[in-house]
Scaffold this motif. Structure first.
Motif, PDB file in Angstrom:
ATOM      1  N   LEU A 147       0.820  -1.217   0.000  1.00 21.21           N
ATOM      2  CA  LEU A 147       0.000   0.000   0.000  1.00 21.21           C
ATOM      3  C   LEU A 147       0.851   1.264   0.000  1.00 21.21           C
ATOM      4  O   LEU A 147       0.516   2.252  -0.669  1.00 21.21           O
ATOM      5  CB  LEU A 147      -0.942  -0.015   1.207  1.00 21.21           C
ATOM      6  CG  LEU A 147      -1.900   1.175   1.347  1.00 21.21           C
ATOM      7  CD1 LEU A 147      -2.790   1.299   0.116  1.00 21.21           C
ATOM      8  CD2 LEU A 147      -2.741   1.027   2.619  1.00 21.21           C
ATOM      9  N   GLU A 148       1.971   1.234   0.711  1.00 21.64           N
ATOM     10  CA  GLU A 148       2.793   2.445   0.794  1.00 21.64           C
ATOM     11  C   GLU A 148       3.452   2.798  -0.541  1.00 21.64           C
ATOM     12  O   GLU A 148       3.917   3.927  -0.717  1.00 21.64           O
ATOM     13  CB  GLU A 148       3.850   2.285   1.873  1.00 21.64           C
ATOM     14  CG  GLU A 148       4.884   1.217   1.589  1.00 21.64           C
ATOM     15  CD  GLU A 148       5.870   1.042   2.737  1.00 21.64           C
ATOM     16  OE1 GLU A 148       6.873   0.331   2.536  1.00 21.64           O
ATOM     17  OE2 GLU A 148       5.642   1.609   3.821  1.00 21.64           O
ATOM     18  N   ASP A 149       3.472   1.849  -1.490  1.00 23.81           N
ATOM     19  CA  ASP A 149       4.042   2.118  -2.813  1.00 23.81           C
ATOM     20  C   ASP A 149       2.987   2.489  -3.856  1.00 23.81           C
ATOM     21  O   ASP A 149       3.326   2.828  -4.989  1.00 23.81           O
ATOM     22  CB  ASP A 149       4.806   0.901  -3.318  1.00 23.81           C
ATOM     23  CG  ASP A 149       6.010   0.577  -2.445  1.00 23.81           C
ATOM     24  OD1 ASP A 149       6.651   1.522  -1.963  1.00 23.81           O
ATOM     25  OD2 ASP A 149       6.291  -0.624  -2.245  1.00 23.81           O
ATOM     26  N   LEU A 150       1.704   2.418  -3.482  1.00 19.59           N
ATOM     27  CA  LEU A 150       0.640   2.709  -4.437  1.00 19.59           C
ATOM     28  C   LEU A 150       0.383   4.211  -4.538  1.00 19.59           C
ATOM     29  O   LEU A 150       0.461   4.935  -3.552  1.00 19.59           O
ATOM     30  CB  LEU A 150      -0.651   1.988  -4.023  1.00 19.59           C
ATOM     31  CG  LEU A 150      -0.586   0.463  -3.992  1.00 19.59           C
ATOM     32  CD1 LEU A 150      -1.915  -0.121  -3.516  1.00 19.59           C
ATOM     33  CD2 LEU A 150      -0.211  -0.110  -5.350  1.00 19.59           C
ATOM     34  N   LEU A 151       0.056   4.637  -5.749  1.00 23.52           N
ATOM     35  CA  LEU A 151      -0.174   6.053  -6.015  1.00 23.52           C
ATOM     36  C   LEU A 151      -1.660   6.382  -6.041  1.00 23.52           C
ATOM     37  O   LEU A 151      -2.487   5.540  -6.408  1.00 23.52           O
ATOM     38  CB  LEU A 151       0.433   6.435  -7.372  1.00 23.52           C
ATOM     39  CG  LEU A 151       1.927   6.170  -7.565  1.00 23.52           C
ATOM     40  CD1 LEU A 151       2.315   6.486  -9.008  1.00 23.52           C
ATOM     41  CD2 LEU A 151       2.762   6.969  -6.578  1.00 23.52           C
ATOM     42  N   ASP A 152      -1.996   7.607  -5.670  1.00 25.29           N
ATOM     43  CA  ASP A 152      -3.343   8.144  -5.880  1.00 25.29           C
ATOM     44  C   ASP A 152      -3.414   8.580  -7.336  1.00 25.29           C
ATOM     45  O   ASP A 152      -3.319   9.762  -7.663  1.00 25.29           O
ATOM     46  CB  ASP A 152      -3.595   9.302  -4.923  1.00 25.29           C
ATOM     47  CG  ASP A 152      -4.933   9.992  -5.173  1.00 25.29           C
ATOM     48  OD1 ASP A 152      -5.801   9.389  -5.848  1.00 25.29           O
ATOM     49  OD2 ASP A 152      -5.096  11.139  -4.703  1.00 25.29           O
ATOM     50  N   ALA A 153      -3.568   7.603  -8.224  1.00 26.27           N
ATOM     51  CA  ALA A 153      -3.442   7.862  -9.663  1.00 26.27           C
ATOM     52  C   ALA A 153      -4.528   8.776 -10.201  1.00 26.27           C
ATOM     53  O   ALA A 153      -4.304   9.537 -11.141  1.00 26.27           O
ATOM     54  CB  ALA A 153      -3.438   6.541 -10.428  1.00 26.27           C
ATOM     55  N   ASN A 154      -5.747   8.707  -9.639  1.00 21.37           N
ATOM     56  CA  ASN A 154      -6.834   9.549 -10.146  1.00 21.37           C
ATOM     57  C   ASN A 154      -6.937  10.875  -9.392  1.00 21.37           C
ATOM     58  O   ASN A 154      -7.790  11.702  -9.702  1.00 21.37           O
ATOM     59  CB  ASN A 154      -8.171   8.801 -10.110  1.00 21.37           C
ATOM     60  CG  ASN A 154      -8.514   8.267  -8.726  1.00 21.37           C
ATOM     61  OD1 ASN A 154      -8.181   8.874  -7.713  1.00 21.37           O
ATOM     62  ND2 ASN A 154      -9.171   7.109  -8.685  1.00 21.37           N
ATOM     63  N   GLY A 155      -6.090  11.068  -8.390  1.00 19.79           N
ATOM     64  CA  GLY A 155      -5.993  12.356  -7.731  1.00 19.79           C
ATOM     65  C   GLY A 155      -7.191  12.757  -6.901  1.00 19.79           C
ATOM     66  O   GLY A 155      -7.447  13.953  -6.713  1.00 19.79           O
ATOM     67  N   ASN A 156      -7.924  11.801  -6.329  1.00 23.45           N
ATOM     68  CA  ASN A 156      -9.101  12.168  -5.535  1.00 23.45           C
ATOM     69  C   ASN A 156      -8.809  12.237  -4.041  1.00 23.45           C
ATOM     70  O   ASN A 156      -9.717  12.365  -3.233  1.00 23.45           O
ATOM     71  CB  ASN A 156     -10.258  11.202  -5.801  1.00 23.45           C
ATOM     72  CG  ASN A 156      -9.984   9.797  -5.286  1.00 23.45           C
ATOM     73  OD1 ASN A 156      -8.867   9.482  -4.893  1.00 23.45           O
ATOM     74  ND2 ASN A 156     -10.993   8.948  -5.313  1.00 23.45           N
ATOM     75  N   GLY A 157      -7.545  12.101  -3.673  1.00 26.08           N
ATOM     76  CA  GLY A 157      -7.189  12.270  -2.268  1.00 26.08           C
ATOM     77  C   GLY A 157      -6.996  10.987  -1.502  1.00 26.08           C
ATOM     78  O   GLY A 157      -6.648  11.028  -0.320  1.00 26.08           O
ATOM     79  N   LEU A 158      -7.192   9.832  -2.141  1.00 27.85           N
ATOM     80  CA  LEU A 158      -6.981   8.555  -1.455  1.00 27.85           C
ATOM     81  C   LEU A 158      -6.632   7.472  -2.481  1.00 27.85           C
ATOM     82  O   LEU A 158      -6.883   7.623  -3.667  1.00 27.85           O
ATOM     83  CB  LEU A 158      -8.221   8.154  -0.648  1.00 27.85           C
ATOM     84  CG  LEU A 158      -9.605   8.214  -1.310  1.00 27.85           C
ATOM     85  CD1 LEU A 158      -9.860   6.969  -2.141  1.00 27.85           C
ATOM     86  CD2 LEU A 158     -10.686   8.350  -0.250  1.00 27.85           C
ATOM     87  N   VAL A 159      -6.018   6.396  -1.994  1.00 24.78           N
ATOM     88  CA  VAL A 159      -5.752   5.240  -2.852  1.00 24.78           C
ATOM     89  C   VAL A 159      -6.986   4.357  -2.841  1.00 24.78           C
ATOM     90  O   VAL A 159      -7.424   3.886  -1.783  1.00 24.78           O
ATOM     91  CB  VAL A 159      -4.520   4.451  -2.369  1.00 24.78           C
ATOM     92  CG1 VAL A 159      -4.337   3.190  -3.201  1.00 24.78           C
ATOM     93  CG2 VAL A 159      -3.273   5.315  -2.437  1.00 24.78           C
ATOM     94  N   ASP A 160      -7.595   4.174  -4.011  1.00 29.83           N
ATOM     95  CA  ASP A 160      -8.857   3.443  -4.087  1.00 29.83           C
ATOM     96  C   ASP A 160      -8.761   2.293  -5.089  1.00 29.83           C
ATOM     97  O   ASP A 160      -7.716   2.066  -5.703  1.00 29.83           O
ATOM     98  CB  ASP A 160     -10.000   4.395  -4.454  1.00 29.83           C
ATOM     99  CG  ASP A 160      -9.675   5.224  -5.693  1.00 29.83           C
ATOM    100  OD1 ASP A 160      -9.173   4.652  -6.676  1.00 29.83           O
ATOM    101  OD2 ASP A 160      -9.932   6.446  -5.681  1.00 29.83           O
ATOM    102  N   VAL A 161      -9.861   1.562  -5.242  1.00 35.29           N
ATOM    103  CA  VAL A 161      -9.888   0.427  -6.155  1.00 35.29           C
ATOM    104  C   VAL A 161      -9.631   0.869  -7.586  1.00 35.29           C
ATOM    105  O   VAL A 161      -8.973   0.164  -8.366  1.00 35.29           O
ATOM    106  CB  VAL A 161     -11.233  -0.326  -6.041  1.00 35.29           C
ATOM    107  CG1 VAL A 161     -11.352  -1.406  -7.114  1.00 35.29           C
ATOM    108  CG2 VAL A 161     -11.365  -0.954  -4.649  1.00 35.29           C
TER     109      VAL A 161
END
Length: 232
Positions: A147-161
């Motif tokens: 999880l610590e390596d995952l990006l908020d790729a869509n930029g909504n403020g959290l790492v989501d599905v």
């Protein structure tokens, strides 16, 4: 040289006859062949048998098989609900693998509102963006915190599905493979939760209430690769 005292005189005719006989004998000798010995043997039973990579998966301690279903399922879900599952991987083949890759895909379905006046959302007019509502709260593999390596790729403020589906190939592309043929396993643990509206920034698609009655179907693909160049 011929003996002059021979009782048989050597005439020209006799000399030609002797030379002719010698010539015939030589020709007959030249027509023959000398035979060399030889022997042949065979090397048999030479077989090339391909090894195997055979990935098996197990859901929360169930037996290993070729697939699992329903690992992350929430029925009648509401904001705040969460689900966690462990999926173990095993290489039942004869060859060692180079790495494991994990991929995610989703199919979002809009409710038709046929079960009641509150069953369908009012906006947006599709279920697109529903996966952005589900925050990934736990993601480990082989005891490592992915999880610590995952990006908020869509930029909504959290790492989501939705971020698992698009934008995080690198952290999910080179994971340790389970060892072959000895029963060793690697385990992925993931939890996600339907986040509340106030956890998002303004870029999120819709609000919780927009997705009443909608659903998304999550598919997780595990790939066992022989070489570093291979990719899903």
């Amino acid at each position: 040289m011929f003996d002059d005292n021979s009782s048989t005189p050597l005439t020209r005719r006799r000399l030609l006859g002797v030379l002719t006989a010698i010539g015939v004998t030589g020709a007959a000798s030249g027509a023959g062949t000398w035979a060399y010995f030889s022997d042949t043997e065979e090397s048999t039973g030479n077989t090339i048998e391909a090894g195997t990579l055979d990935l098996k998966v197990s859901d929360d301690g169930d037996g290993f098989g070729d697939g699992v279903s329903g690992s992350w399922t929430i029925s009648n879900a509401k904001p705040g609900d969460s689900v966690m599952t462990n999926v173990s991987l095993q290489n039942a083949g004869s060859l060692e693998a180079d790495h494991v890759e994990i991929g995610f895909s989703v199919d979002e379905t809009e409710s038709d509102g046929s079960t009641g006046t509150n069953a369908a959302d009012t906006m947006p007019s599709s279920a697109d963006g529903m996966t952005e509502q589900f925050k990934v709260t736990v993601f480990t593999y082989n005891g490592t915190n992915v999880l610590e390596d995952l990006l908020d790729a869509n930029g909504n403020g959290l790492v989501d599905v939705d971020d698992l589906v698009t934008g995080n190939d690198a952290p999910l592309d080179d994971l340790n493979p389970p060892p072959s043929a000895n029963g060793g396993t690697e385990t992925m643990t993931m939890q996600f939760r339907w986040a509340h509206d106030d956890e998002f920034d303004n870029s999120v698609s819709g609000t919780n209430n927009d997705y009443q009655g909608d659903e998304f179907d999550l598919t997780v693909t595990y790939a066992l690769h022989q070489d570093t160049s291979q990719d899903l």
